[in-house]
Scaffold this motif. Structure first.
Motif, PDB file in Angstrom:
ATOM      1  N   PRO A 201       0.842  -1.196   0.000  1.00  0.00           N
ATOM      2  CA  PRO A 201       0.000   0.000   0.000  1.00  0.00           C
ATOM      3  C   PRO A 201       0.878   1.248   0.000  1.00  0.00           C
ATOM      4  N   ARG A 202       0.414   2.282  -0.684  1.00  0.00           N
ATOM      5  CA  ARG A 202       1.235   3.469  -0.866  1.00  0.00           C
ATOM      6  C   ARG A 202       0.552   4.708  -0.305  1.00  0.00           C
ATOM      7  N   PRO A 203       1.322   5.679   0.155  1.00  0.00           N
ATOM      8  CA  PRO A 203       0.729   6.954   0.541  1.00  0.00           C
ATOM      9  C   PRO A 203       0.325   7.743  -0.697  1.00  0.00           C
ATOM     10  N   LEU A 204      -0.460   8.780  -0.485  1.00  0.00           N
ATOM     11  CA  LEU A 204      -0.934   9.606  -1.593  1.00  0.00           C
ATOM     12  C   LEU A 204       0.220  10.123  -2.441  1.00  0.00           C
ATOM     13  N   SER A 205       1.280  10.593  -1.797  1.00  0.00           N
ATOM     14  CA  SER A 205       2.408  11.157  -2.546  1.00  0.00           C
ATOM     15  C   SER A 205       3.009  10.143  -3.493  1.00  0.00           C
ATOM     16  N   GLY A 206       3.167   8.905  -3.033  1.00  0.00           N
ATOM     17  CA  GLY A 206       3.755   7.871  -3.874  1.00  0.00           C
ATOM     18  C   GLY A 206       2.873   7.498  -5.043  1.00  0.00           C
ATOM     19  N   VAL A 207       1.569   7.443  -4.822  1.00  0.00           N
ATOM     20  CA  VAL A 207       0.662   7.072  -5.908  1.00  0.00           C
ATOM     21  C   VAL A 207       0.600   8.180  -6.951  1.00  0.00           C
ATOM     22  N   LEU A 208       0.618   9.427  -6.513  1.00  0.00           N
ATOM     23  CA  LEU A 208       0.632  10.544  -7.458  1.00  0.00           C
ATOM     24  C   LEU A 208       1.873  10.476  -8.338  1.00  0.00           C
ATOM     25  N   GLN A 209       3.016  10.204  -7.731  1.00  0.00           N
ATOM     26  CA  GLN A 209       4.243  10.042  -8.512  1.00  0.00           C
ATOM     27  C   GLN A 209       4.112   8.881  -9.485  1.00  0.00           C
ATOM     28  N   GLY A 210       3.541   7.772  -9.022  1.00  0.00           N
ATOM     29  CA  GLY A 210       3.393   6.608  -9.892  1.00  0.00           C
ATOM     30  C   GLY A 210       2.490   6.874 -11.071  1.00  0.00           C
ATOM     31  N   VAL A 211       1.390   7.581 -10.851  1.00  0.00           N
ATOM     32  CA  VAL A 211       0.477   7.906 -11.952  1.00  0.00           C
ATOM     33  C   VAL A 211       1.208   8.694 -13.020  1.00  0.00           C
ATOM     34  N   TYR A 212       1.968   9.698 -12.614  1.00  0.00           N
ATOM     35  CA  TYR A 212       2.642  10.539 -13.604  1.00  0.00           C
ATOM     36  C   TYR A 212       3.740   9.764 -14.326  1.00  0.00           C
ATOM     37  N   ALA A 213       4.467   8.927 -13.594  1.00  0.00           N
ATOM     38  CA  ALA A 213       5.525   8.136 -14.222  1.00  0.00           C
ATOM     39  C   ALA A 213       4.947   7.149 -15.227  1.00  0.00           C
ATOM     40  N   PHE A 214       3.880   6.449 -14.857  1.00  0.00           N
ATOM     41  CA  PHE A 214       3.321   5.449 -15.764  1.00  0.00           C
ATOM     42  C   PHE A 214       2.465   6.076 -16.862  1.00  0.00           C
ATOM     43  N   PHE A 215       2.049   7.295 -16.687  1.00  0.00           N
ATOM     44  CA  PHE A 215       1.483   8.065 -17.784  1.00  0.00           C
ATOM     45  C   PHE A 215       2.527   8.207 -18.890  1.00  0.00           C
ATOM     46  N   GLY A 216       3.764   8.539 -18.504  1.00  0.00           N
ATOM     47  CA  GLY A 216       4.835   8.614 -19.498  1.00  0.00           C
ATOM     48  C   GLY A 216       5.142   7.271 -20.119  1.00  0.00           C
ATOM     49  N   VAL A 217       5.144   6.212 -19.305  1.00  0.00           N
ATOM     50  CA  VAL A 217       5.389   4.864 -19.823  1.00  0.00           C
ATOM     51  C   VAL A 217       4.306   4.466 -20.814  1.00  0.00           C
ATOM     52  N   THR A 218       3.061   4.799 -20.501  1.00  0.00           N
ATOM     53  CA  THR A 218       1.956   4.499 -21.410  1.00  0.00           C
ATOM     54  C   THR A 218       2.171   5.169 -22.756  1.00  0.00           C
ATOM     55  N   GLU A 219       2.534   6.445 -22.718  1.00  0.00           N
ATOM     56  CA  GLU A 219       2.768   7.170 -23.966  1.00  0.00           C
ATOM     57  C   GLU A 219       3.915   6.550 -24.753  1.00  0.00           C
ATOM     58  N   PHE A 220       4.962   6.118 -24.045  1.00  0.00           N
ATOM     59  CA  PHE A 220       6.098   5.517 -24.742  1.00  0.00           C
ATOM     60  C   PHE A 220       5.686   4.252 -25.486  1.00  0.00           C
ATOM     61  N   TRP A 221       5.025   3.316 -24.788  1.00  0.00           N
ATOM     62  CA  TRP A 221       4.662   2.053 -25.456  1.00  0.00           C
ATOM     63  C   TRP A 221       3.605   2.281 -26.529  1.00  0.00           C
ATOM     64  N   ARG A 222       2.763   3.264 -26.346  1.00  0.00           N
ATOM     65  CA  ARG A 222       1.803   3.620 -27.403  1.00  0.00           C
ATOM     66  C   ARG A 222       2.543   4.037 -28.664  1.00  0.00           C
ATOM     67  N   SER A 223       3.595   4.824 -28.505  1.00  0.00           N
ATOM     68  CA  SER A 223       4.357   5.280 -29.675  1.00  0.00           C
ATOM     69  C   SER A 223       5.069   4.123 -30.354  1.00  0.00           C
ATOM     70  N   VAL A 224       5.574   3.172 -29.573  1.00  0.00           N
ATOM     71  CA  VAL A 224       6.242   2.010 -30.162  1.00  0.00           C
ATOM     72  C   VAL A 224       5.226   1.132 -30.880  1.00  0.00           C
ATOM     73  N   LEU A 225       4.049   0.962 -30.297  1.00  0.00           N
ATOM     74  CA  LEU A 225       3.008   0.157 -30.933  1.00  0.00           C
ATOM     75  C   LEU A 225       2.577   0.771 -32.263  1.00  0.00           C
ATOM     76  N   ARG A 226       2.466   2.069 -32.311  1.00  0.00           N
ATOM     77  CA  ARG A 226       1.985   2.738 -33.522  1.00  0.00           C
ATOM     78  C   ARG A 226       3.043   2.769 -34.620  1.00  0.00           C
ATOM     79  N   ASP A 227       4.311   2.937 -34.235  1.00  0.00           N
ATOM     80  CA  ASP A 227       5.351   3.165 -35.236  1.00  0.00           C
ATOM     81  C   ASP A 227       6.465   2.130 -35.225  1.00  0.00           C
ATOM     82  N   GLY A 228       6.409   1.165 -34.297  1.00  0.00           N
ATOM     83  CA  GLY A 228       7.498   0.203 -34.206  1.00  0.00           C
ATOM     84  C   GLY A 228       7.437  -0.860 -35.279  1.00  0.00           C
ATOM     85  N   ASP A 229       8.498  -1.655 -35.382  1.00  0.00           N
ATOM     86  CA  ASP A 229       8.515  -2.721 -36.379  1.00  0.00           C
ATOM     87  C   ASP A 229       7.802  -3.947 -35.827  1.00  0.00           C
TER      88      ASP A 229
END
Length: 601
Positions: free
Chosen positions: A343-371
């Motif tokens: 279980p995580r405190p609010l601060s940790g979950v907020l950080q996780g959301v923003y970090a995995f938001f970036g991860v989501t965008e990264f894999w989305r870009s690879v899926l759309r344009d990758g080989d």
């Protein structure tokens, strides 16, 4: 917080337009520079507060000179080469040193070594700045286990008769000498190179239209996350591998996310290398070391690219949190995060959301344009990350601990995530992602949720009396979550699913056999041999009725086989099924789960 401009102090400001862009993942290099300037002011304020404390208690300096000596040398640097002073103050580990030392004094706690050694690091900072500014000077610096650090430059290894001692740094006409007990070193003219008694800080550079240049820092004592650490020098072969991986990862980012790459180029200063760990890619950063990421070396560049995106999101959000209050100070570990096993405190979950938001965008870009060779992996990672981030962001949006600014920030994240939820993902990868997500949440629940004892007692009594269907009762009541886990965490099934995505079918079972903690039941499950998996998980539970991973694996196998009620109970309320089973041991776990599943939504 303020900065000096035309002789007057001016407050650091981030416009709402830039705030909103940052929330949506943008902002660019200009916003990074705003955050960096604020970090510089914050560090100077911390240093000033430490200087004031030492002025009141000069005995804190121990065997080292007064802070006034270091302050005077820093002032000389500012007059001679203000850019070099900024470079040393901006160094990520100046921030982590200032934060760590402030906590030692403020909280009256013991650190790694005596307080004077940490306070005395200001002399090493001043010496490094003066060397960069090409000043002649003399200074005394702390030595830890024979290592005298010069931040941004490297570390000298001198003879020492005790774990914590001092050394003298003397510079004349550009020649740097360091002397200590029975040791006198003359450092090389090019301090980035190694020499007897000297390790320079290597720099990894990727020449491109958008150039990346970062320090690979394996020597600075304040490069760690929480406490100082001694140098852990990489050999030349490891540095070469890091350079190769970073070059390839940077090309991926330039091709897939060029705007993010340009922003990262302006804000990523240091990578702290950690050893390779099979099936894991741990990484971390701290808000005090703006611009630094601690990263274990991956096996291939795509993972490194995703990790850099992840950690740079943390870096930017940490910088923003020093300018804007997004949340209350709520340290309670109470929130489920799909990327953590606790279980995580609010601060940790907020950080996780923003970090995995970036991860989501990264894999989305690879899926759309990758080989073709990367699309299956990208589809799985995108489906997994987008669902986890979307659900967590929407849940967090209503948390009582967020400020108005925090809700506005999450609104920006949600705005970008929303349309991605509808983008197509191949069914096979989407199903695997859903299975991994269900596995993770059920594992978290069985370890950290505690069902109501009254509910457990009622169900146990009803089962023992032979009721064909349990009475409808409130299943929401519990005493969890608790940070104290009930059972061990096993990531084996997730590891095998990821491995199966990137391994040829004929090689999968052999590869799965090498996954740590994988059981024959787990291998049967990921092979879709659900009947065998059910039997094997039953056998595991017969040997160890409390085995957390076996209970969750049994739920996954039951769902795969079509035993929906049992699967539903074991994946949505595994802690309840196990708790009732503890009361009625001589019971088939599948039959019990199927019975409880009739009242589980």
């Amino acid at each position: 917080m303020a900065t000096e401009h035309d002789g007057e102090l001016q407050p650091h400001r981030l416009s709402w337009a830039d705030f909103d862009e940052l929330a949506r993942g943008g902002g660019g290099a200009a916003v990074v520079r705003v955050l960096r300037r604020a970090e510089r002011s914050r560090r100077l304020l911390l240093m000033r507060a430490l200087a004031d404390q030492v002025a009141k208690e000069p005995e804190l300096c121990g065997p080292l000179p007064s802070w006034e000596d270091a302050w005077e040398l820093l002032a000389r640097v500012q007059r001679r080469a203000p850019g070099e002073l900024d470079a040393v103050i901006d160094h990520p580990y100046t921030g982590s040193w200032a934060g760590y030392t402030t906590r030692l004094l403020r909280n009256g706690i013991a650190g790694v070594g005596p307080a004077w050694a940490h306070l005395g690091h200001v002399h090493a900072i001043a010496a490094a700045a003066a060397i960069r500014a090409k000043l002649d000077f003399e200074a005394t610096v702390p030595v830890w286990s024979g290592f005298a650090a010069l931040p941004t430059l490297g570390v000298a290894h001198v003879a020492a008769t005790s774990p914590h001692s001092v050394a003298r740094v003397r510079v004349r006409a550009g020649r740097v000498a360091i002397s200590a007990t029975n040791t006198r070193l003359v450092l090389p003219a090019d301090l980035s190179t190694d020499a007897p008694g000297w390790w320079g800080i290597r720099r990894l550079t990727v020449p491109a239209d958008v150039r990346l240049s970062v320090r690979l820092d394996d020597v600075d004592p304040y490069r760690g996350l929480y406490e100082p650490v001694l140098p852990q020098r990489l050999d030349d072969d490891a540095v070469t591998k890091w350079q190769s991986l970073l070059s390839e990862a940077w090309q991926v980012l330039l091709a897939r996310l060029p705007e993010r790459a340009a922003t990262m180029s302006a804000g990523l200063d240091c990578i702290v290398p950690r050893p390779m760990i099979p099936f894991r890619l741990p990484s971390a950063s701290t808000g005090e070391a703006f611009g630094s990421a601690v990263v274990s070396r991956p096996e291939e560049p795509l993972s490194l690219a995703a990790t850099l995106v992840h950690e740079f999101q943390h870096i930017r959000l940490s910088g923003l949190l020093h300018l804007a209050n997004l949340r209350s100070d709520d340290p309670e570990e109470r929130i489920y995060a799909p990327w953590r096993d606790d279980p995580r405190p609010l601060s940790g979950v907020l950080q996780g959301v923003y970090a995995f938001f970036g991860v989501t965008e990264f894999w989305r870009s690879v899926l759309r344009d990758g080989d073709r060779s990367t699309r299956r992996r990208a589809a799985f990672e995108f489906a997994l990350a987008r669902a986890a981030t979307w659900r967590t962001a929407r849940t967090l949006r209503h948390d009582h601990g967020l400020t108005d600014a925090g809700r506005r920030f999450l609104d920006g994240v949600i705005e970008r995530l929303r349309p991605w939820q509808e983008e197509p993902v191949p069914a096979a990868e989407a199903e695997l992602a859903a299975a991994v997500a269900a596995d993770h949440r059920a594992m978290w629940r069985i370890r950290h949720m505690r069902p109501s004892p009254e509910t457990v007692a009622v169900l146990a009594a009803a089962w023992s009396s032979g009721e064909r269907r349990p009475s409808s009762i409130d299943l929401a009541g519990s005493t969890g979550p608790t940070p104290v886990p009930d059972g061990a965490w096993s990531p084996a099934r997730t590891d095998m699913i990821r491995l199966g995505i990137t391994t040829a079918p004929v090689d999968r079972e052999a590869a799965w056999a090498d996954v740590p903690e994988a059981t024959p039941a787990d291998i049967a499950y990921v092979s879709e041999r659900y009947t065998e998996a059910i039997d094997r998980y039953r056998a595991q539970l017969a040997d160890d009725p409390d085995h957390a991973s076996a209970w969750v694996g049994l739920g996954l196998a039951c769902r795969g086989y079509g035993r929906s009620a049992a699967g539903r109970a074991l994946l949505s309320r595994p802690e309840l099924v196990r708790a009732v089973h503890r009361h009625v041991r001589a019971t088939d776990p599948v039959q019990l789960a199927d019975w409880i599943g009739r009242i589980v939504n």
